[in-house]
Design a protein around this motif. Sequence first.
Motif, mmCIF file in Angstrom:
data_model
loop_
_atom_site.group_PDB
_atom_site.id
_atom_site.type_symbol
_atom_site.label_atom_id
_atom_site.label_comp_id
_atom_site.label_asym_id
_atom_site.label_seq_id
_atom_site.Cartn_x
_atom_site.Cartn_y
_atom_site.Cartn_z
ATOM 1 N N ALA A 52 11.799 12.704 40.493
ATOM 2 C CA ALA A 52 11.016 13.317 40.590
ATOM 3 C C ALA A 52 10.406 13.636 42.138
ATOM 4 O O ALA A 52 11.244 12.275 42.934
ATOM 5 N N GLY A 53 9.307 14.190 42.268
ATOM 6 C CA GLY A 53 9.519 14.301 43.945
ATOM 7 C C GLY A 53 10.603 14.332 44.479
ATOM 8 O O GLY A 53 11.369 15.653 44.441
ATOM 9 N N VAL A 54 10.708 14.111 46.014
ATOM 10 C CA VAL A 54 11.449 14.284 47.030
ATOM 11 C C VAL A 54 13.272 14.248 45.910
ATOM 12 O O VAL A 54 13.570 15.323 46.544
ATOM 13 N N TRP A 55 13.499 13.249 46.197
ATOM 14 C CA TRP A 55 14.786 12.976 45.646
ATOM 15 C C TRP A 55 14.686 13.960 44.416
ATOM 16 O O TRP A 55 16.611 14.427 44.252
ATOM 17 N N GLY A 56 13.992 14.445 43.635
ATOM 18 C CA GLY A 56 14.208 15.483 42.554
ATOM 19 C C GLY A 56 14.718 16.548 43.019
ATOM 20 O O GLY A 56 15.426 17.761 42.472
ATOM 21 N N TRP A 57 14.003 17.103 44.401
ATOM 22 C CA TRP A 57 14.312 18.231 45.056
ATOM 23 C C TRP A 57 15.768 18.193 45.928
ATOM 24 O O TRP A 57 16.319 19.156 45.660
ATOM 25 N N VAL A 58 16.044 17.353 46.153
ATOM 26 C CA VAL A 58 17.305 17.185 46.575
ATOM 27 C C VAL A 58 18.315 17.370 45.594
ATOM 28 O O VAL A 58 19.145 18.049 45.733
ATOM 29 N N PHE A 59 18.018 16.822 44.631
ATOM 30 C CA PHE A 59 18.984 16.707 43.589
ATOM 31 C C PHE A 59 19.217 18.067 42.914
ATOM 32 O O PHE A 59 19.980 18.828 42.623
ATOM 33 N N ARG A 60 17.405 19.528 42.683
ATOM 34 C CA ARG A 60 17.485 20.182 42.552
ATOM 35 C C ARG A 60 18.295 21.434 43.436
ATOM 36 O O ARG A 60 19.472 22.001 42.695
ATOM 37 N N VAL A 61 18.675 20.782 44.864
ATOM 38 C CA VAL A 61 19.157 21.761 45.732
ATOM 39 C C VAL A 61 20.742 21.693 45.700
ATOM 40 O O VAL A 61 20.998 23.047 45.990
ATOM 41 N N ILE A 62 21.227 20.456 45.580
ATOM 42 C CA ILE A 62 22.461 20.371 45.514
ATOM 43 C C ILE A 62 23.441 20.715 43.739
ATOM 44 O O ILE A 62 24.542 21.056 43.985
ATOM 45 N N THR A 63 22.870 21.068 43.575
ATOM 46 C CA THR A 63 22.604 21.284 41.299
ATOM 47 C C THR A 63 22.479 22.600 42.063
ATOM 48 O O THR A 63 23.905 23.804 41.787
ATOM 49 N N ALA A 64 21.454 23.673 42.452
ATOM 50 C CA ALA A 64 21.557 24.567 42.497
ATOM 51 C C ALA A 64 23.230 25.288 43.633
ATOM 52 O O ALA A 64 23.792 26.426 43.512
ATOM 53 N N ALA A 65 23.893 24.623 44.235
ATOM 54 C CA ALA A 65 23.940 25.021 45.462
ATOM 55 C C ALA A 65 25.572 25.110 44.861
ATOM 56 O O ALA A 65 26.360 25.483 44.364
ATOM 57 N N ALA A 66 26.311 23.700 43.749
ATOM 58 C CA ALA A 66 27.137 23.797 43.176
ATOM 59 C C ALA A 66 26.971 24.627 42.305
ATOM 60 O O ALA A 66 28.009 25.118 42.000
ATOM 61 N N LEU A 67 26.148 25.432 41.998
ATOM 62 C CA LEU A 67 26.028 26.148 40.933
ATOM 63 C C LEU A 67 26.869 27.474 41.303
ATOM 64 O O LEU A 67 27.480 28.424 41.088
ATOM 65 N N ALA A 68 26.284 28.024 42.030
ATOM 66 C CA ALA A 68 26.130 28.550 43.148
ATOM 67 C C ALA A 68 28.001 29.470 43.095
ATOM 68 O O ALA A 68 28.238 29.846 43.202
ATOM 69 N N LEU A 69 28.136 27.527 43.750
ATOM 70 C CA LEU A 69 29.548 27.927 44.030
ATOM 71 C C LEU A 69 30.933 28.376 42.651
ATOM 72 O O LEU A 69 31.742 28.641 42.649
ATOM 73 N N PHE A 70 29.996 27.558 41.567
ATOM 74 C CA PHE A 70 30.917 27.620 40.729
ATOM 75 C C PHE A 70 31.004 28.949 40.059
ATOM 76 O O PHE A 70 31.629 29.736 39.452
ATOM 77 N N CYS A 71 29.622 29.599 40.166
ATOM 78 C CA CYS A 71 29.386 30.958 39.535
ATOM 79 C C CYS A 71 30.538 31.977 40.287
ATOM 80 O O CYS A 71 31.231 32.579 40.228
ATOM 81 N N PHE A 72 29.945 31.745 41.730
ATOM 82 C CA PHE A 72 30.794 32.452 42.754
ATOM 83 C C PHE A 72 32.649 32.105 42.503
ATOM 84 O O PHE A 72 33.506 33.042 42.716
ATOM 85 N N ALA A 73 33.421 31.825 42.517
ATOM 86 C CA ALA A 73 34.725 31.198 42.174
ATOM 87 C C ALA A 73 34.974 31.392 40.750
ATOM 88 O O ALA A 73 36.271 31.991 40.854
ATOM 89 N N TYR A 74 33.945 31.568 39.674
ATOM 90 C CA TYR A 74 34.224 32.203 38.576
ATOM 91 C C TYR A 74 34.569 33.850 38.588
ATOM 92 O O TYR A 74 35.456 34.632 37.804
ATOM 93 N N TYR A 75 33.613 34.342 38.914
ATOM 94 C CA TYR A 75 33.657 36.034 39.683
ATOM 95 C C TYR A 75 35.151 35.888 40.653
ATOM 96 O O TYR A 75 35.150 36.524 40.069
ATOM 97 N N LYS A 76 35.516 35.475 41.281
ATOM 98 C CA LYS A 76 36.565 36.029 42.202
ATOM 99 C C LYS A 76 37.817 35.843 41.111
ATOM 100 O O LYS A 76 39.017 36.591 41.473
ATOM 101 N N GLU A 77 37.585 34.737 41.235
ATOM 102 C CA GLU A 77 38.952 34.383 39.212
ATOM 103 C C GLU A 77 39.419 35.855 38.665
ATOM 104 O O GLU A 77 40.428 36.067 37.960
ATOM 105 N N VAL A 78 38.049 36.120 37.690
ATOM 106 C CA VAL A 78 38.024 36.950 36.390
ATOM 107 C C VAL A 78 38.174 38.744 37.472
ATOM 108 O O VAL A 78 39.672 39.150 36.552
ATOM 109 N N LYS A 79 37.638 38.686 38.646
ATOM 110 C CA LYS A 79 38.102 40.279 39.700
ATOM 111 C C LYS A 79 39.457 39.564 39.996
ATOM 112 O O LYS A 79 40.433 41.007 39.553
#
Length: 96
Positions: free
Chosen positions: A53-80
């Motif tokens: 919750a609060g600021v730490w919750g947003w830090v957690f969400r930003v890190i998780t979103a960045a990791a998700l974007a990285l993993f989705c990009f890696a998956y797309y690149k591997e499928v291609k």
Amino acid sequence: MRYLYAAMWFAAGLILIFRMGRENRIFYFAGAFFLFLGGWWLAFAAGAANLFAGVWGWVFRVITAAALALFCFAYYKEVKRKKAEAPDEEDPGEDE
């Protein structure tokens, strides 16, 4: 129960790093992310502060979103890459 979640994230991270890391380098990053999740849950379980919750919750969400974007990009690149390596096969139901 919170300690169980931390142990689960640590176990998933270690499996990704040591078992799956040889298959593809992205699993090292995924394992590191799961170790981060384990540390976050362990800090949440051991401390009195609500780290989701609060600021730490947003830090957690930003890190998780960045990791998700990285993993989705890696998956797309591997499928291609796999699609480019596969021989072109015609659909058996396709008429020419």
